[in-house]
Design a protein around this motif. Sequence first.
Motif, PDB file in Angstrom:
ATOM      1  N   ARG A 117      39.581  47.275  66.875  1.00  0.00           N
ATOM      2  CA  ARG A 117      39.356  46.585  65.613  1.00  0.00           C
ATOM      3  C   ARG A 117      38.010  45.876  65.641  1.00  0.00           C
ATOM      4  O   ARG A 117      37.595  45.367  66.690  1.00  0.00           O
ATOM      5  CB  ARG A 117      40.479  45.579  65.374  1.00  0.00           C
ATOM      6  CG  ARG A 117      41.819  46.230  65.137  1.00  0.00           C
ATOM      7  CD  ARG A 117      42.821  45.125  64.796  1.00  0.00           C
ATOM      8  NE  ARG A 117      44.164  45.415  65.211  1.00  0.00           N
ATOM      9  CZ  ARG A 117      44.666  45.334  66.426  1.00  0.00           C
ATOM     10  NH1 ARG A 117      43.909  44.975  67.416  1.00  0.00           N
ATOM     11  NH2 ARG A 117      45.916  45.607  66.681  1.00  0.00           N
ATOM     12  N   PRO A 118      37.308  45.767  64.513  1.00  0.00           N
ATOM     13  CA  PRO A 118      35.992  45.108  64.490  1.00  0.00           C
ATOM     14  C   PRO A 118      36.025  43.679  65.023  1.00  0.00           C
ATOM     15  O   PRO A 118      35.125  43.264  65.736  1.00  0.00           O
ATOM     16  CB  PRO A 118      35.606  45.127  63.009  1.00  0.00           C
ATOM     17  CG  PRO A 118      36.384  46.257  62.422  1.00  0.00           C
ATOM     18  CD  PRO A 118      37.659  46.345  63.223  1.00  0.00           C
ATOM     19  N   ARG A 119      37.057  42.894  64.712  1.00  0.00           N
ATOM     20  CA  ARG A 119      37.140  41.523  65.201  1.00  0.00           C
ATOM     21  C   ARG A 119      37.156  41.487  66.715  1.00  0.00           C
ATOM     22  O   ARG A 119      36.550  40.633  67.331  1.00  0.00           O
ATOM     23  CB  ARG A 119      38.414  40.845  64.674  1.00  0.00           C
ATOM     24  CG  ARG A 119      38.213  40.086  63.420  1.00  0.00           C
ATOM     25  CD  ARG A 119      39.401  39.262  62.997  1.00  0.00           C
ATOM     26  NE  ARG A 119      40.412  39.068  63.989  1.00  0.00           N
ATOM     27  CZ  ARG A 119      41.708  39.051  63.733  1.00  0.00           C
ATOM     28  NH1 ARG A 119      42.155  39.253  62.524  1.00  0.00           N
ATOM     29  NH2 ARG A 119      42.577  38.839  64.691  1.00  0.00           N
ATOM     30  N   GLU A 120      37.888  42.421  67.326  1.00  0.00           N
ATOM     31  CA  GLU A 120      37.960  42.454  68.787  1.00  0.00           C
ATOM     32  C   GLU A 120      36.592  42.769  69.380  1.00  0.00           C
ATOM     33  O   GLU A 120      36.198  42.205  70.385  1.00  0.00           O
ATOM     34  CB  GLU A 120      38.992  43.471  69.244  1.00  0.00           C
ATOM     35  CG  GLU A 120      40.404  43.044  68.926  1.00  0.00           C
ATOM     36  CD  GLU A 120      41.415  44.138  69.185  1.00  0.00           C
ATOM     37  OE1 GLU A 120      41.010  45.284  69.458  1.00  0.00           O
ATOM     38  OE2 GLU A 120      42.608  43.847  69.099  1.00  0.00           O
ATOM     39  N   ARG A 121      35.874  43.666  68.739  1.00  0.00           N
ATOM     40  CA  ARG A 121      34.528  43.988  69.239  1.00  0.00           C
ATOM     41  C   ARG A 121      33.620  42.776  69.125  1.00  0.00           C
ATOM     42  O   ARG A 121      32.819  42.522  70.004  1.00  0.00           O
ATOM     43  CB  ARG A 121      33.950  45.170  68.481  1.00  0.00           C
ATOM     44  CG  ARG A 121      34.490  46.498  68.938  1.00  0.00           C
ATOM     45  CD  ARG A 121      33.702  47.587  68.291  1.00  0.00           C
ATOM     46  NE  ARG A 121      33.833  47.438  66.854  1.00  0.00           N
ATOM     47  CZ  ARG A 121      34.213  48.385  66.028  1.00  0.00           C
ATOM     48  NH1 ARG A 121      34.456  49.581  66.479  1.00  0.00           N
ATOM     49  NH2 ARG A 121      34.302  48.165  64.747  1.00  0.00           N
ATOM     50  N   LEU A 122      33.724  42.028  68.036  1.00  0.00           N
ATOM     51  CA  LEU A 122      32.901  40.844  67.868  1.00  0.00           C
ATOM     52  C   LEU A 122      33.212  39.830  68.963  1.00  0.00           C
ATOM     53  O   LEU A 122      32.310  39.261  69.574  1.00  0.00           O
ATOM     54  CB  LEU A 122      33.117  40.221  66.482  1.00  0.00           C
ATOM     55  CG  LEU A 122      32.320  38.947  66.195  1.00  0.00           C
ATOM     56  CD1 LEU A 122      30.822  39.187  66.343  1.00  0.00           C
ATOM     57  CD2 LEU A 122      32.649  38.434  64.809  1.00  0.00           C
ATOM     58  N   GLY A 123      34.483  39.596  69.238  1.00  0.00           N
ATOM     59  CA  GLY A 123      34.861  38.666  70.305  1.00  0.00           C
ATOM     60  C   GLY A 123      34.310  39.106  71.647  1.00  0.00           C
ATOM     61  O   GLY A 123      33.801  38.297  72.420  1.00  0.00           O
TER      62      GLY A 123
END
Length: 177
Positions: free
Chosen positions: A11-17
Motif C-alpha cells: 500500500r502507498p502509506r506503507e511505502r511512505l512509512g
Amino acid sequence: MIMLQNLFRTRPRERLGQTLYEAAVRQAREPAFYTRLGVADRIDARFEIYTLHVLLLVMRLRDEGERGAEAGQDLFNIYVSALDHALRELGVGDVSVGKKMRKLGEALYGRMTAYEPRLRDGDASGLAAGLARNVYESEDAGAGEALAAYALASRARLAAQSFDAVADAPAWAEVSE
C-alpha cells in the motif's frame, strides 16, 4: 485471484512509512553525530539518535492532520518492527524478544513523551537536559546542548517543508558543534 493480488500488493502509506524510516536512519547514521557531537558509537546511543529522528518526523507529519497522522503512525510502526528485527539479528531468542521489546517500547515512549513538548515549545534547556541524560549518560545538561540545538533547528526546517517535500526528502539541519 484478485484477492491474492491485493493481499501481496504494497500500500502507498506503507511505502511512505518505510521511505521516511530509511530517511531517519540515514540521517541518524551521519558521522558528525559521533565525531563532532561526541555521541558514543554504541547500540544504545544509536537507538537514542534514531528515536530522536523518528520523533522529529512523526511530529512533522502529525501537523498535517489525518493524512499526516496516518503516515506518522506507519513510520512509528515500521520503527518498532525494525527494533524487533534488530533484536532478532543480535541473537535475542524468541522467548526473550517480548520482554526486551517491552523495555524498548517503554524507553521509546518515554523519550517521545519527554522530548515532544520541549521540541514543540522550543525549550532548548529542557531538551538539552533530557538528551544529556539519555544520549550522553550525563547529568550535565551542557553535554546535550549542541544536540538540542540541532534537534530544534531540524524541527524548524522540517516545519518549513511541505508534506510532499518531507515525504520525498526531509530537510534536516546541519550537524554542528
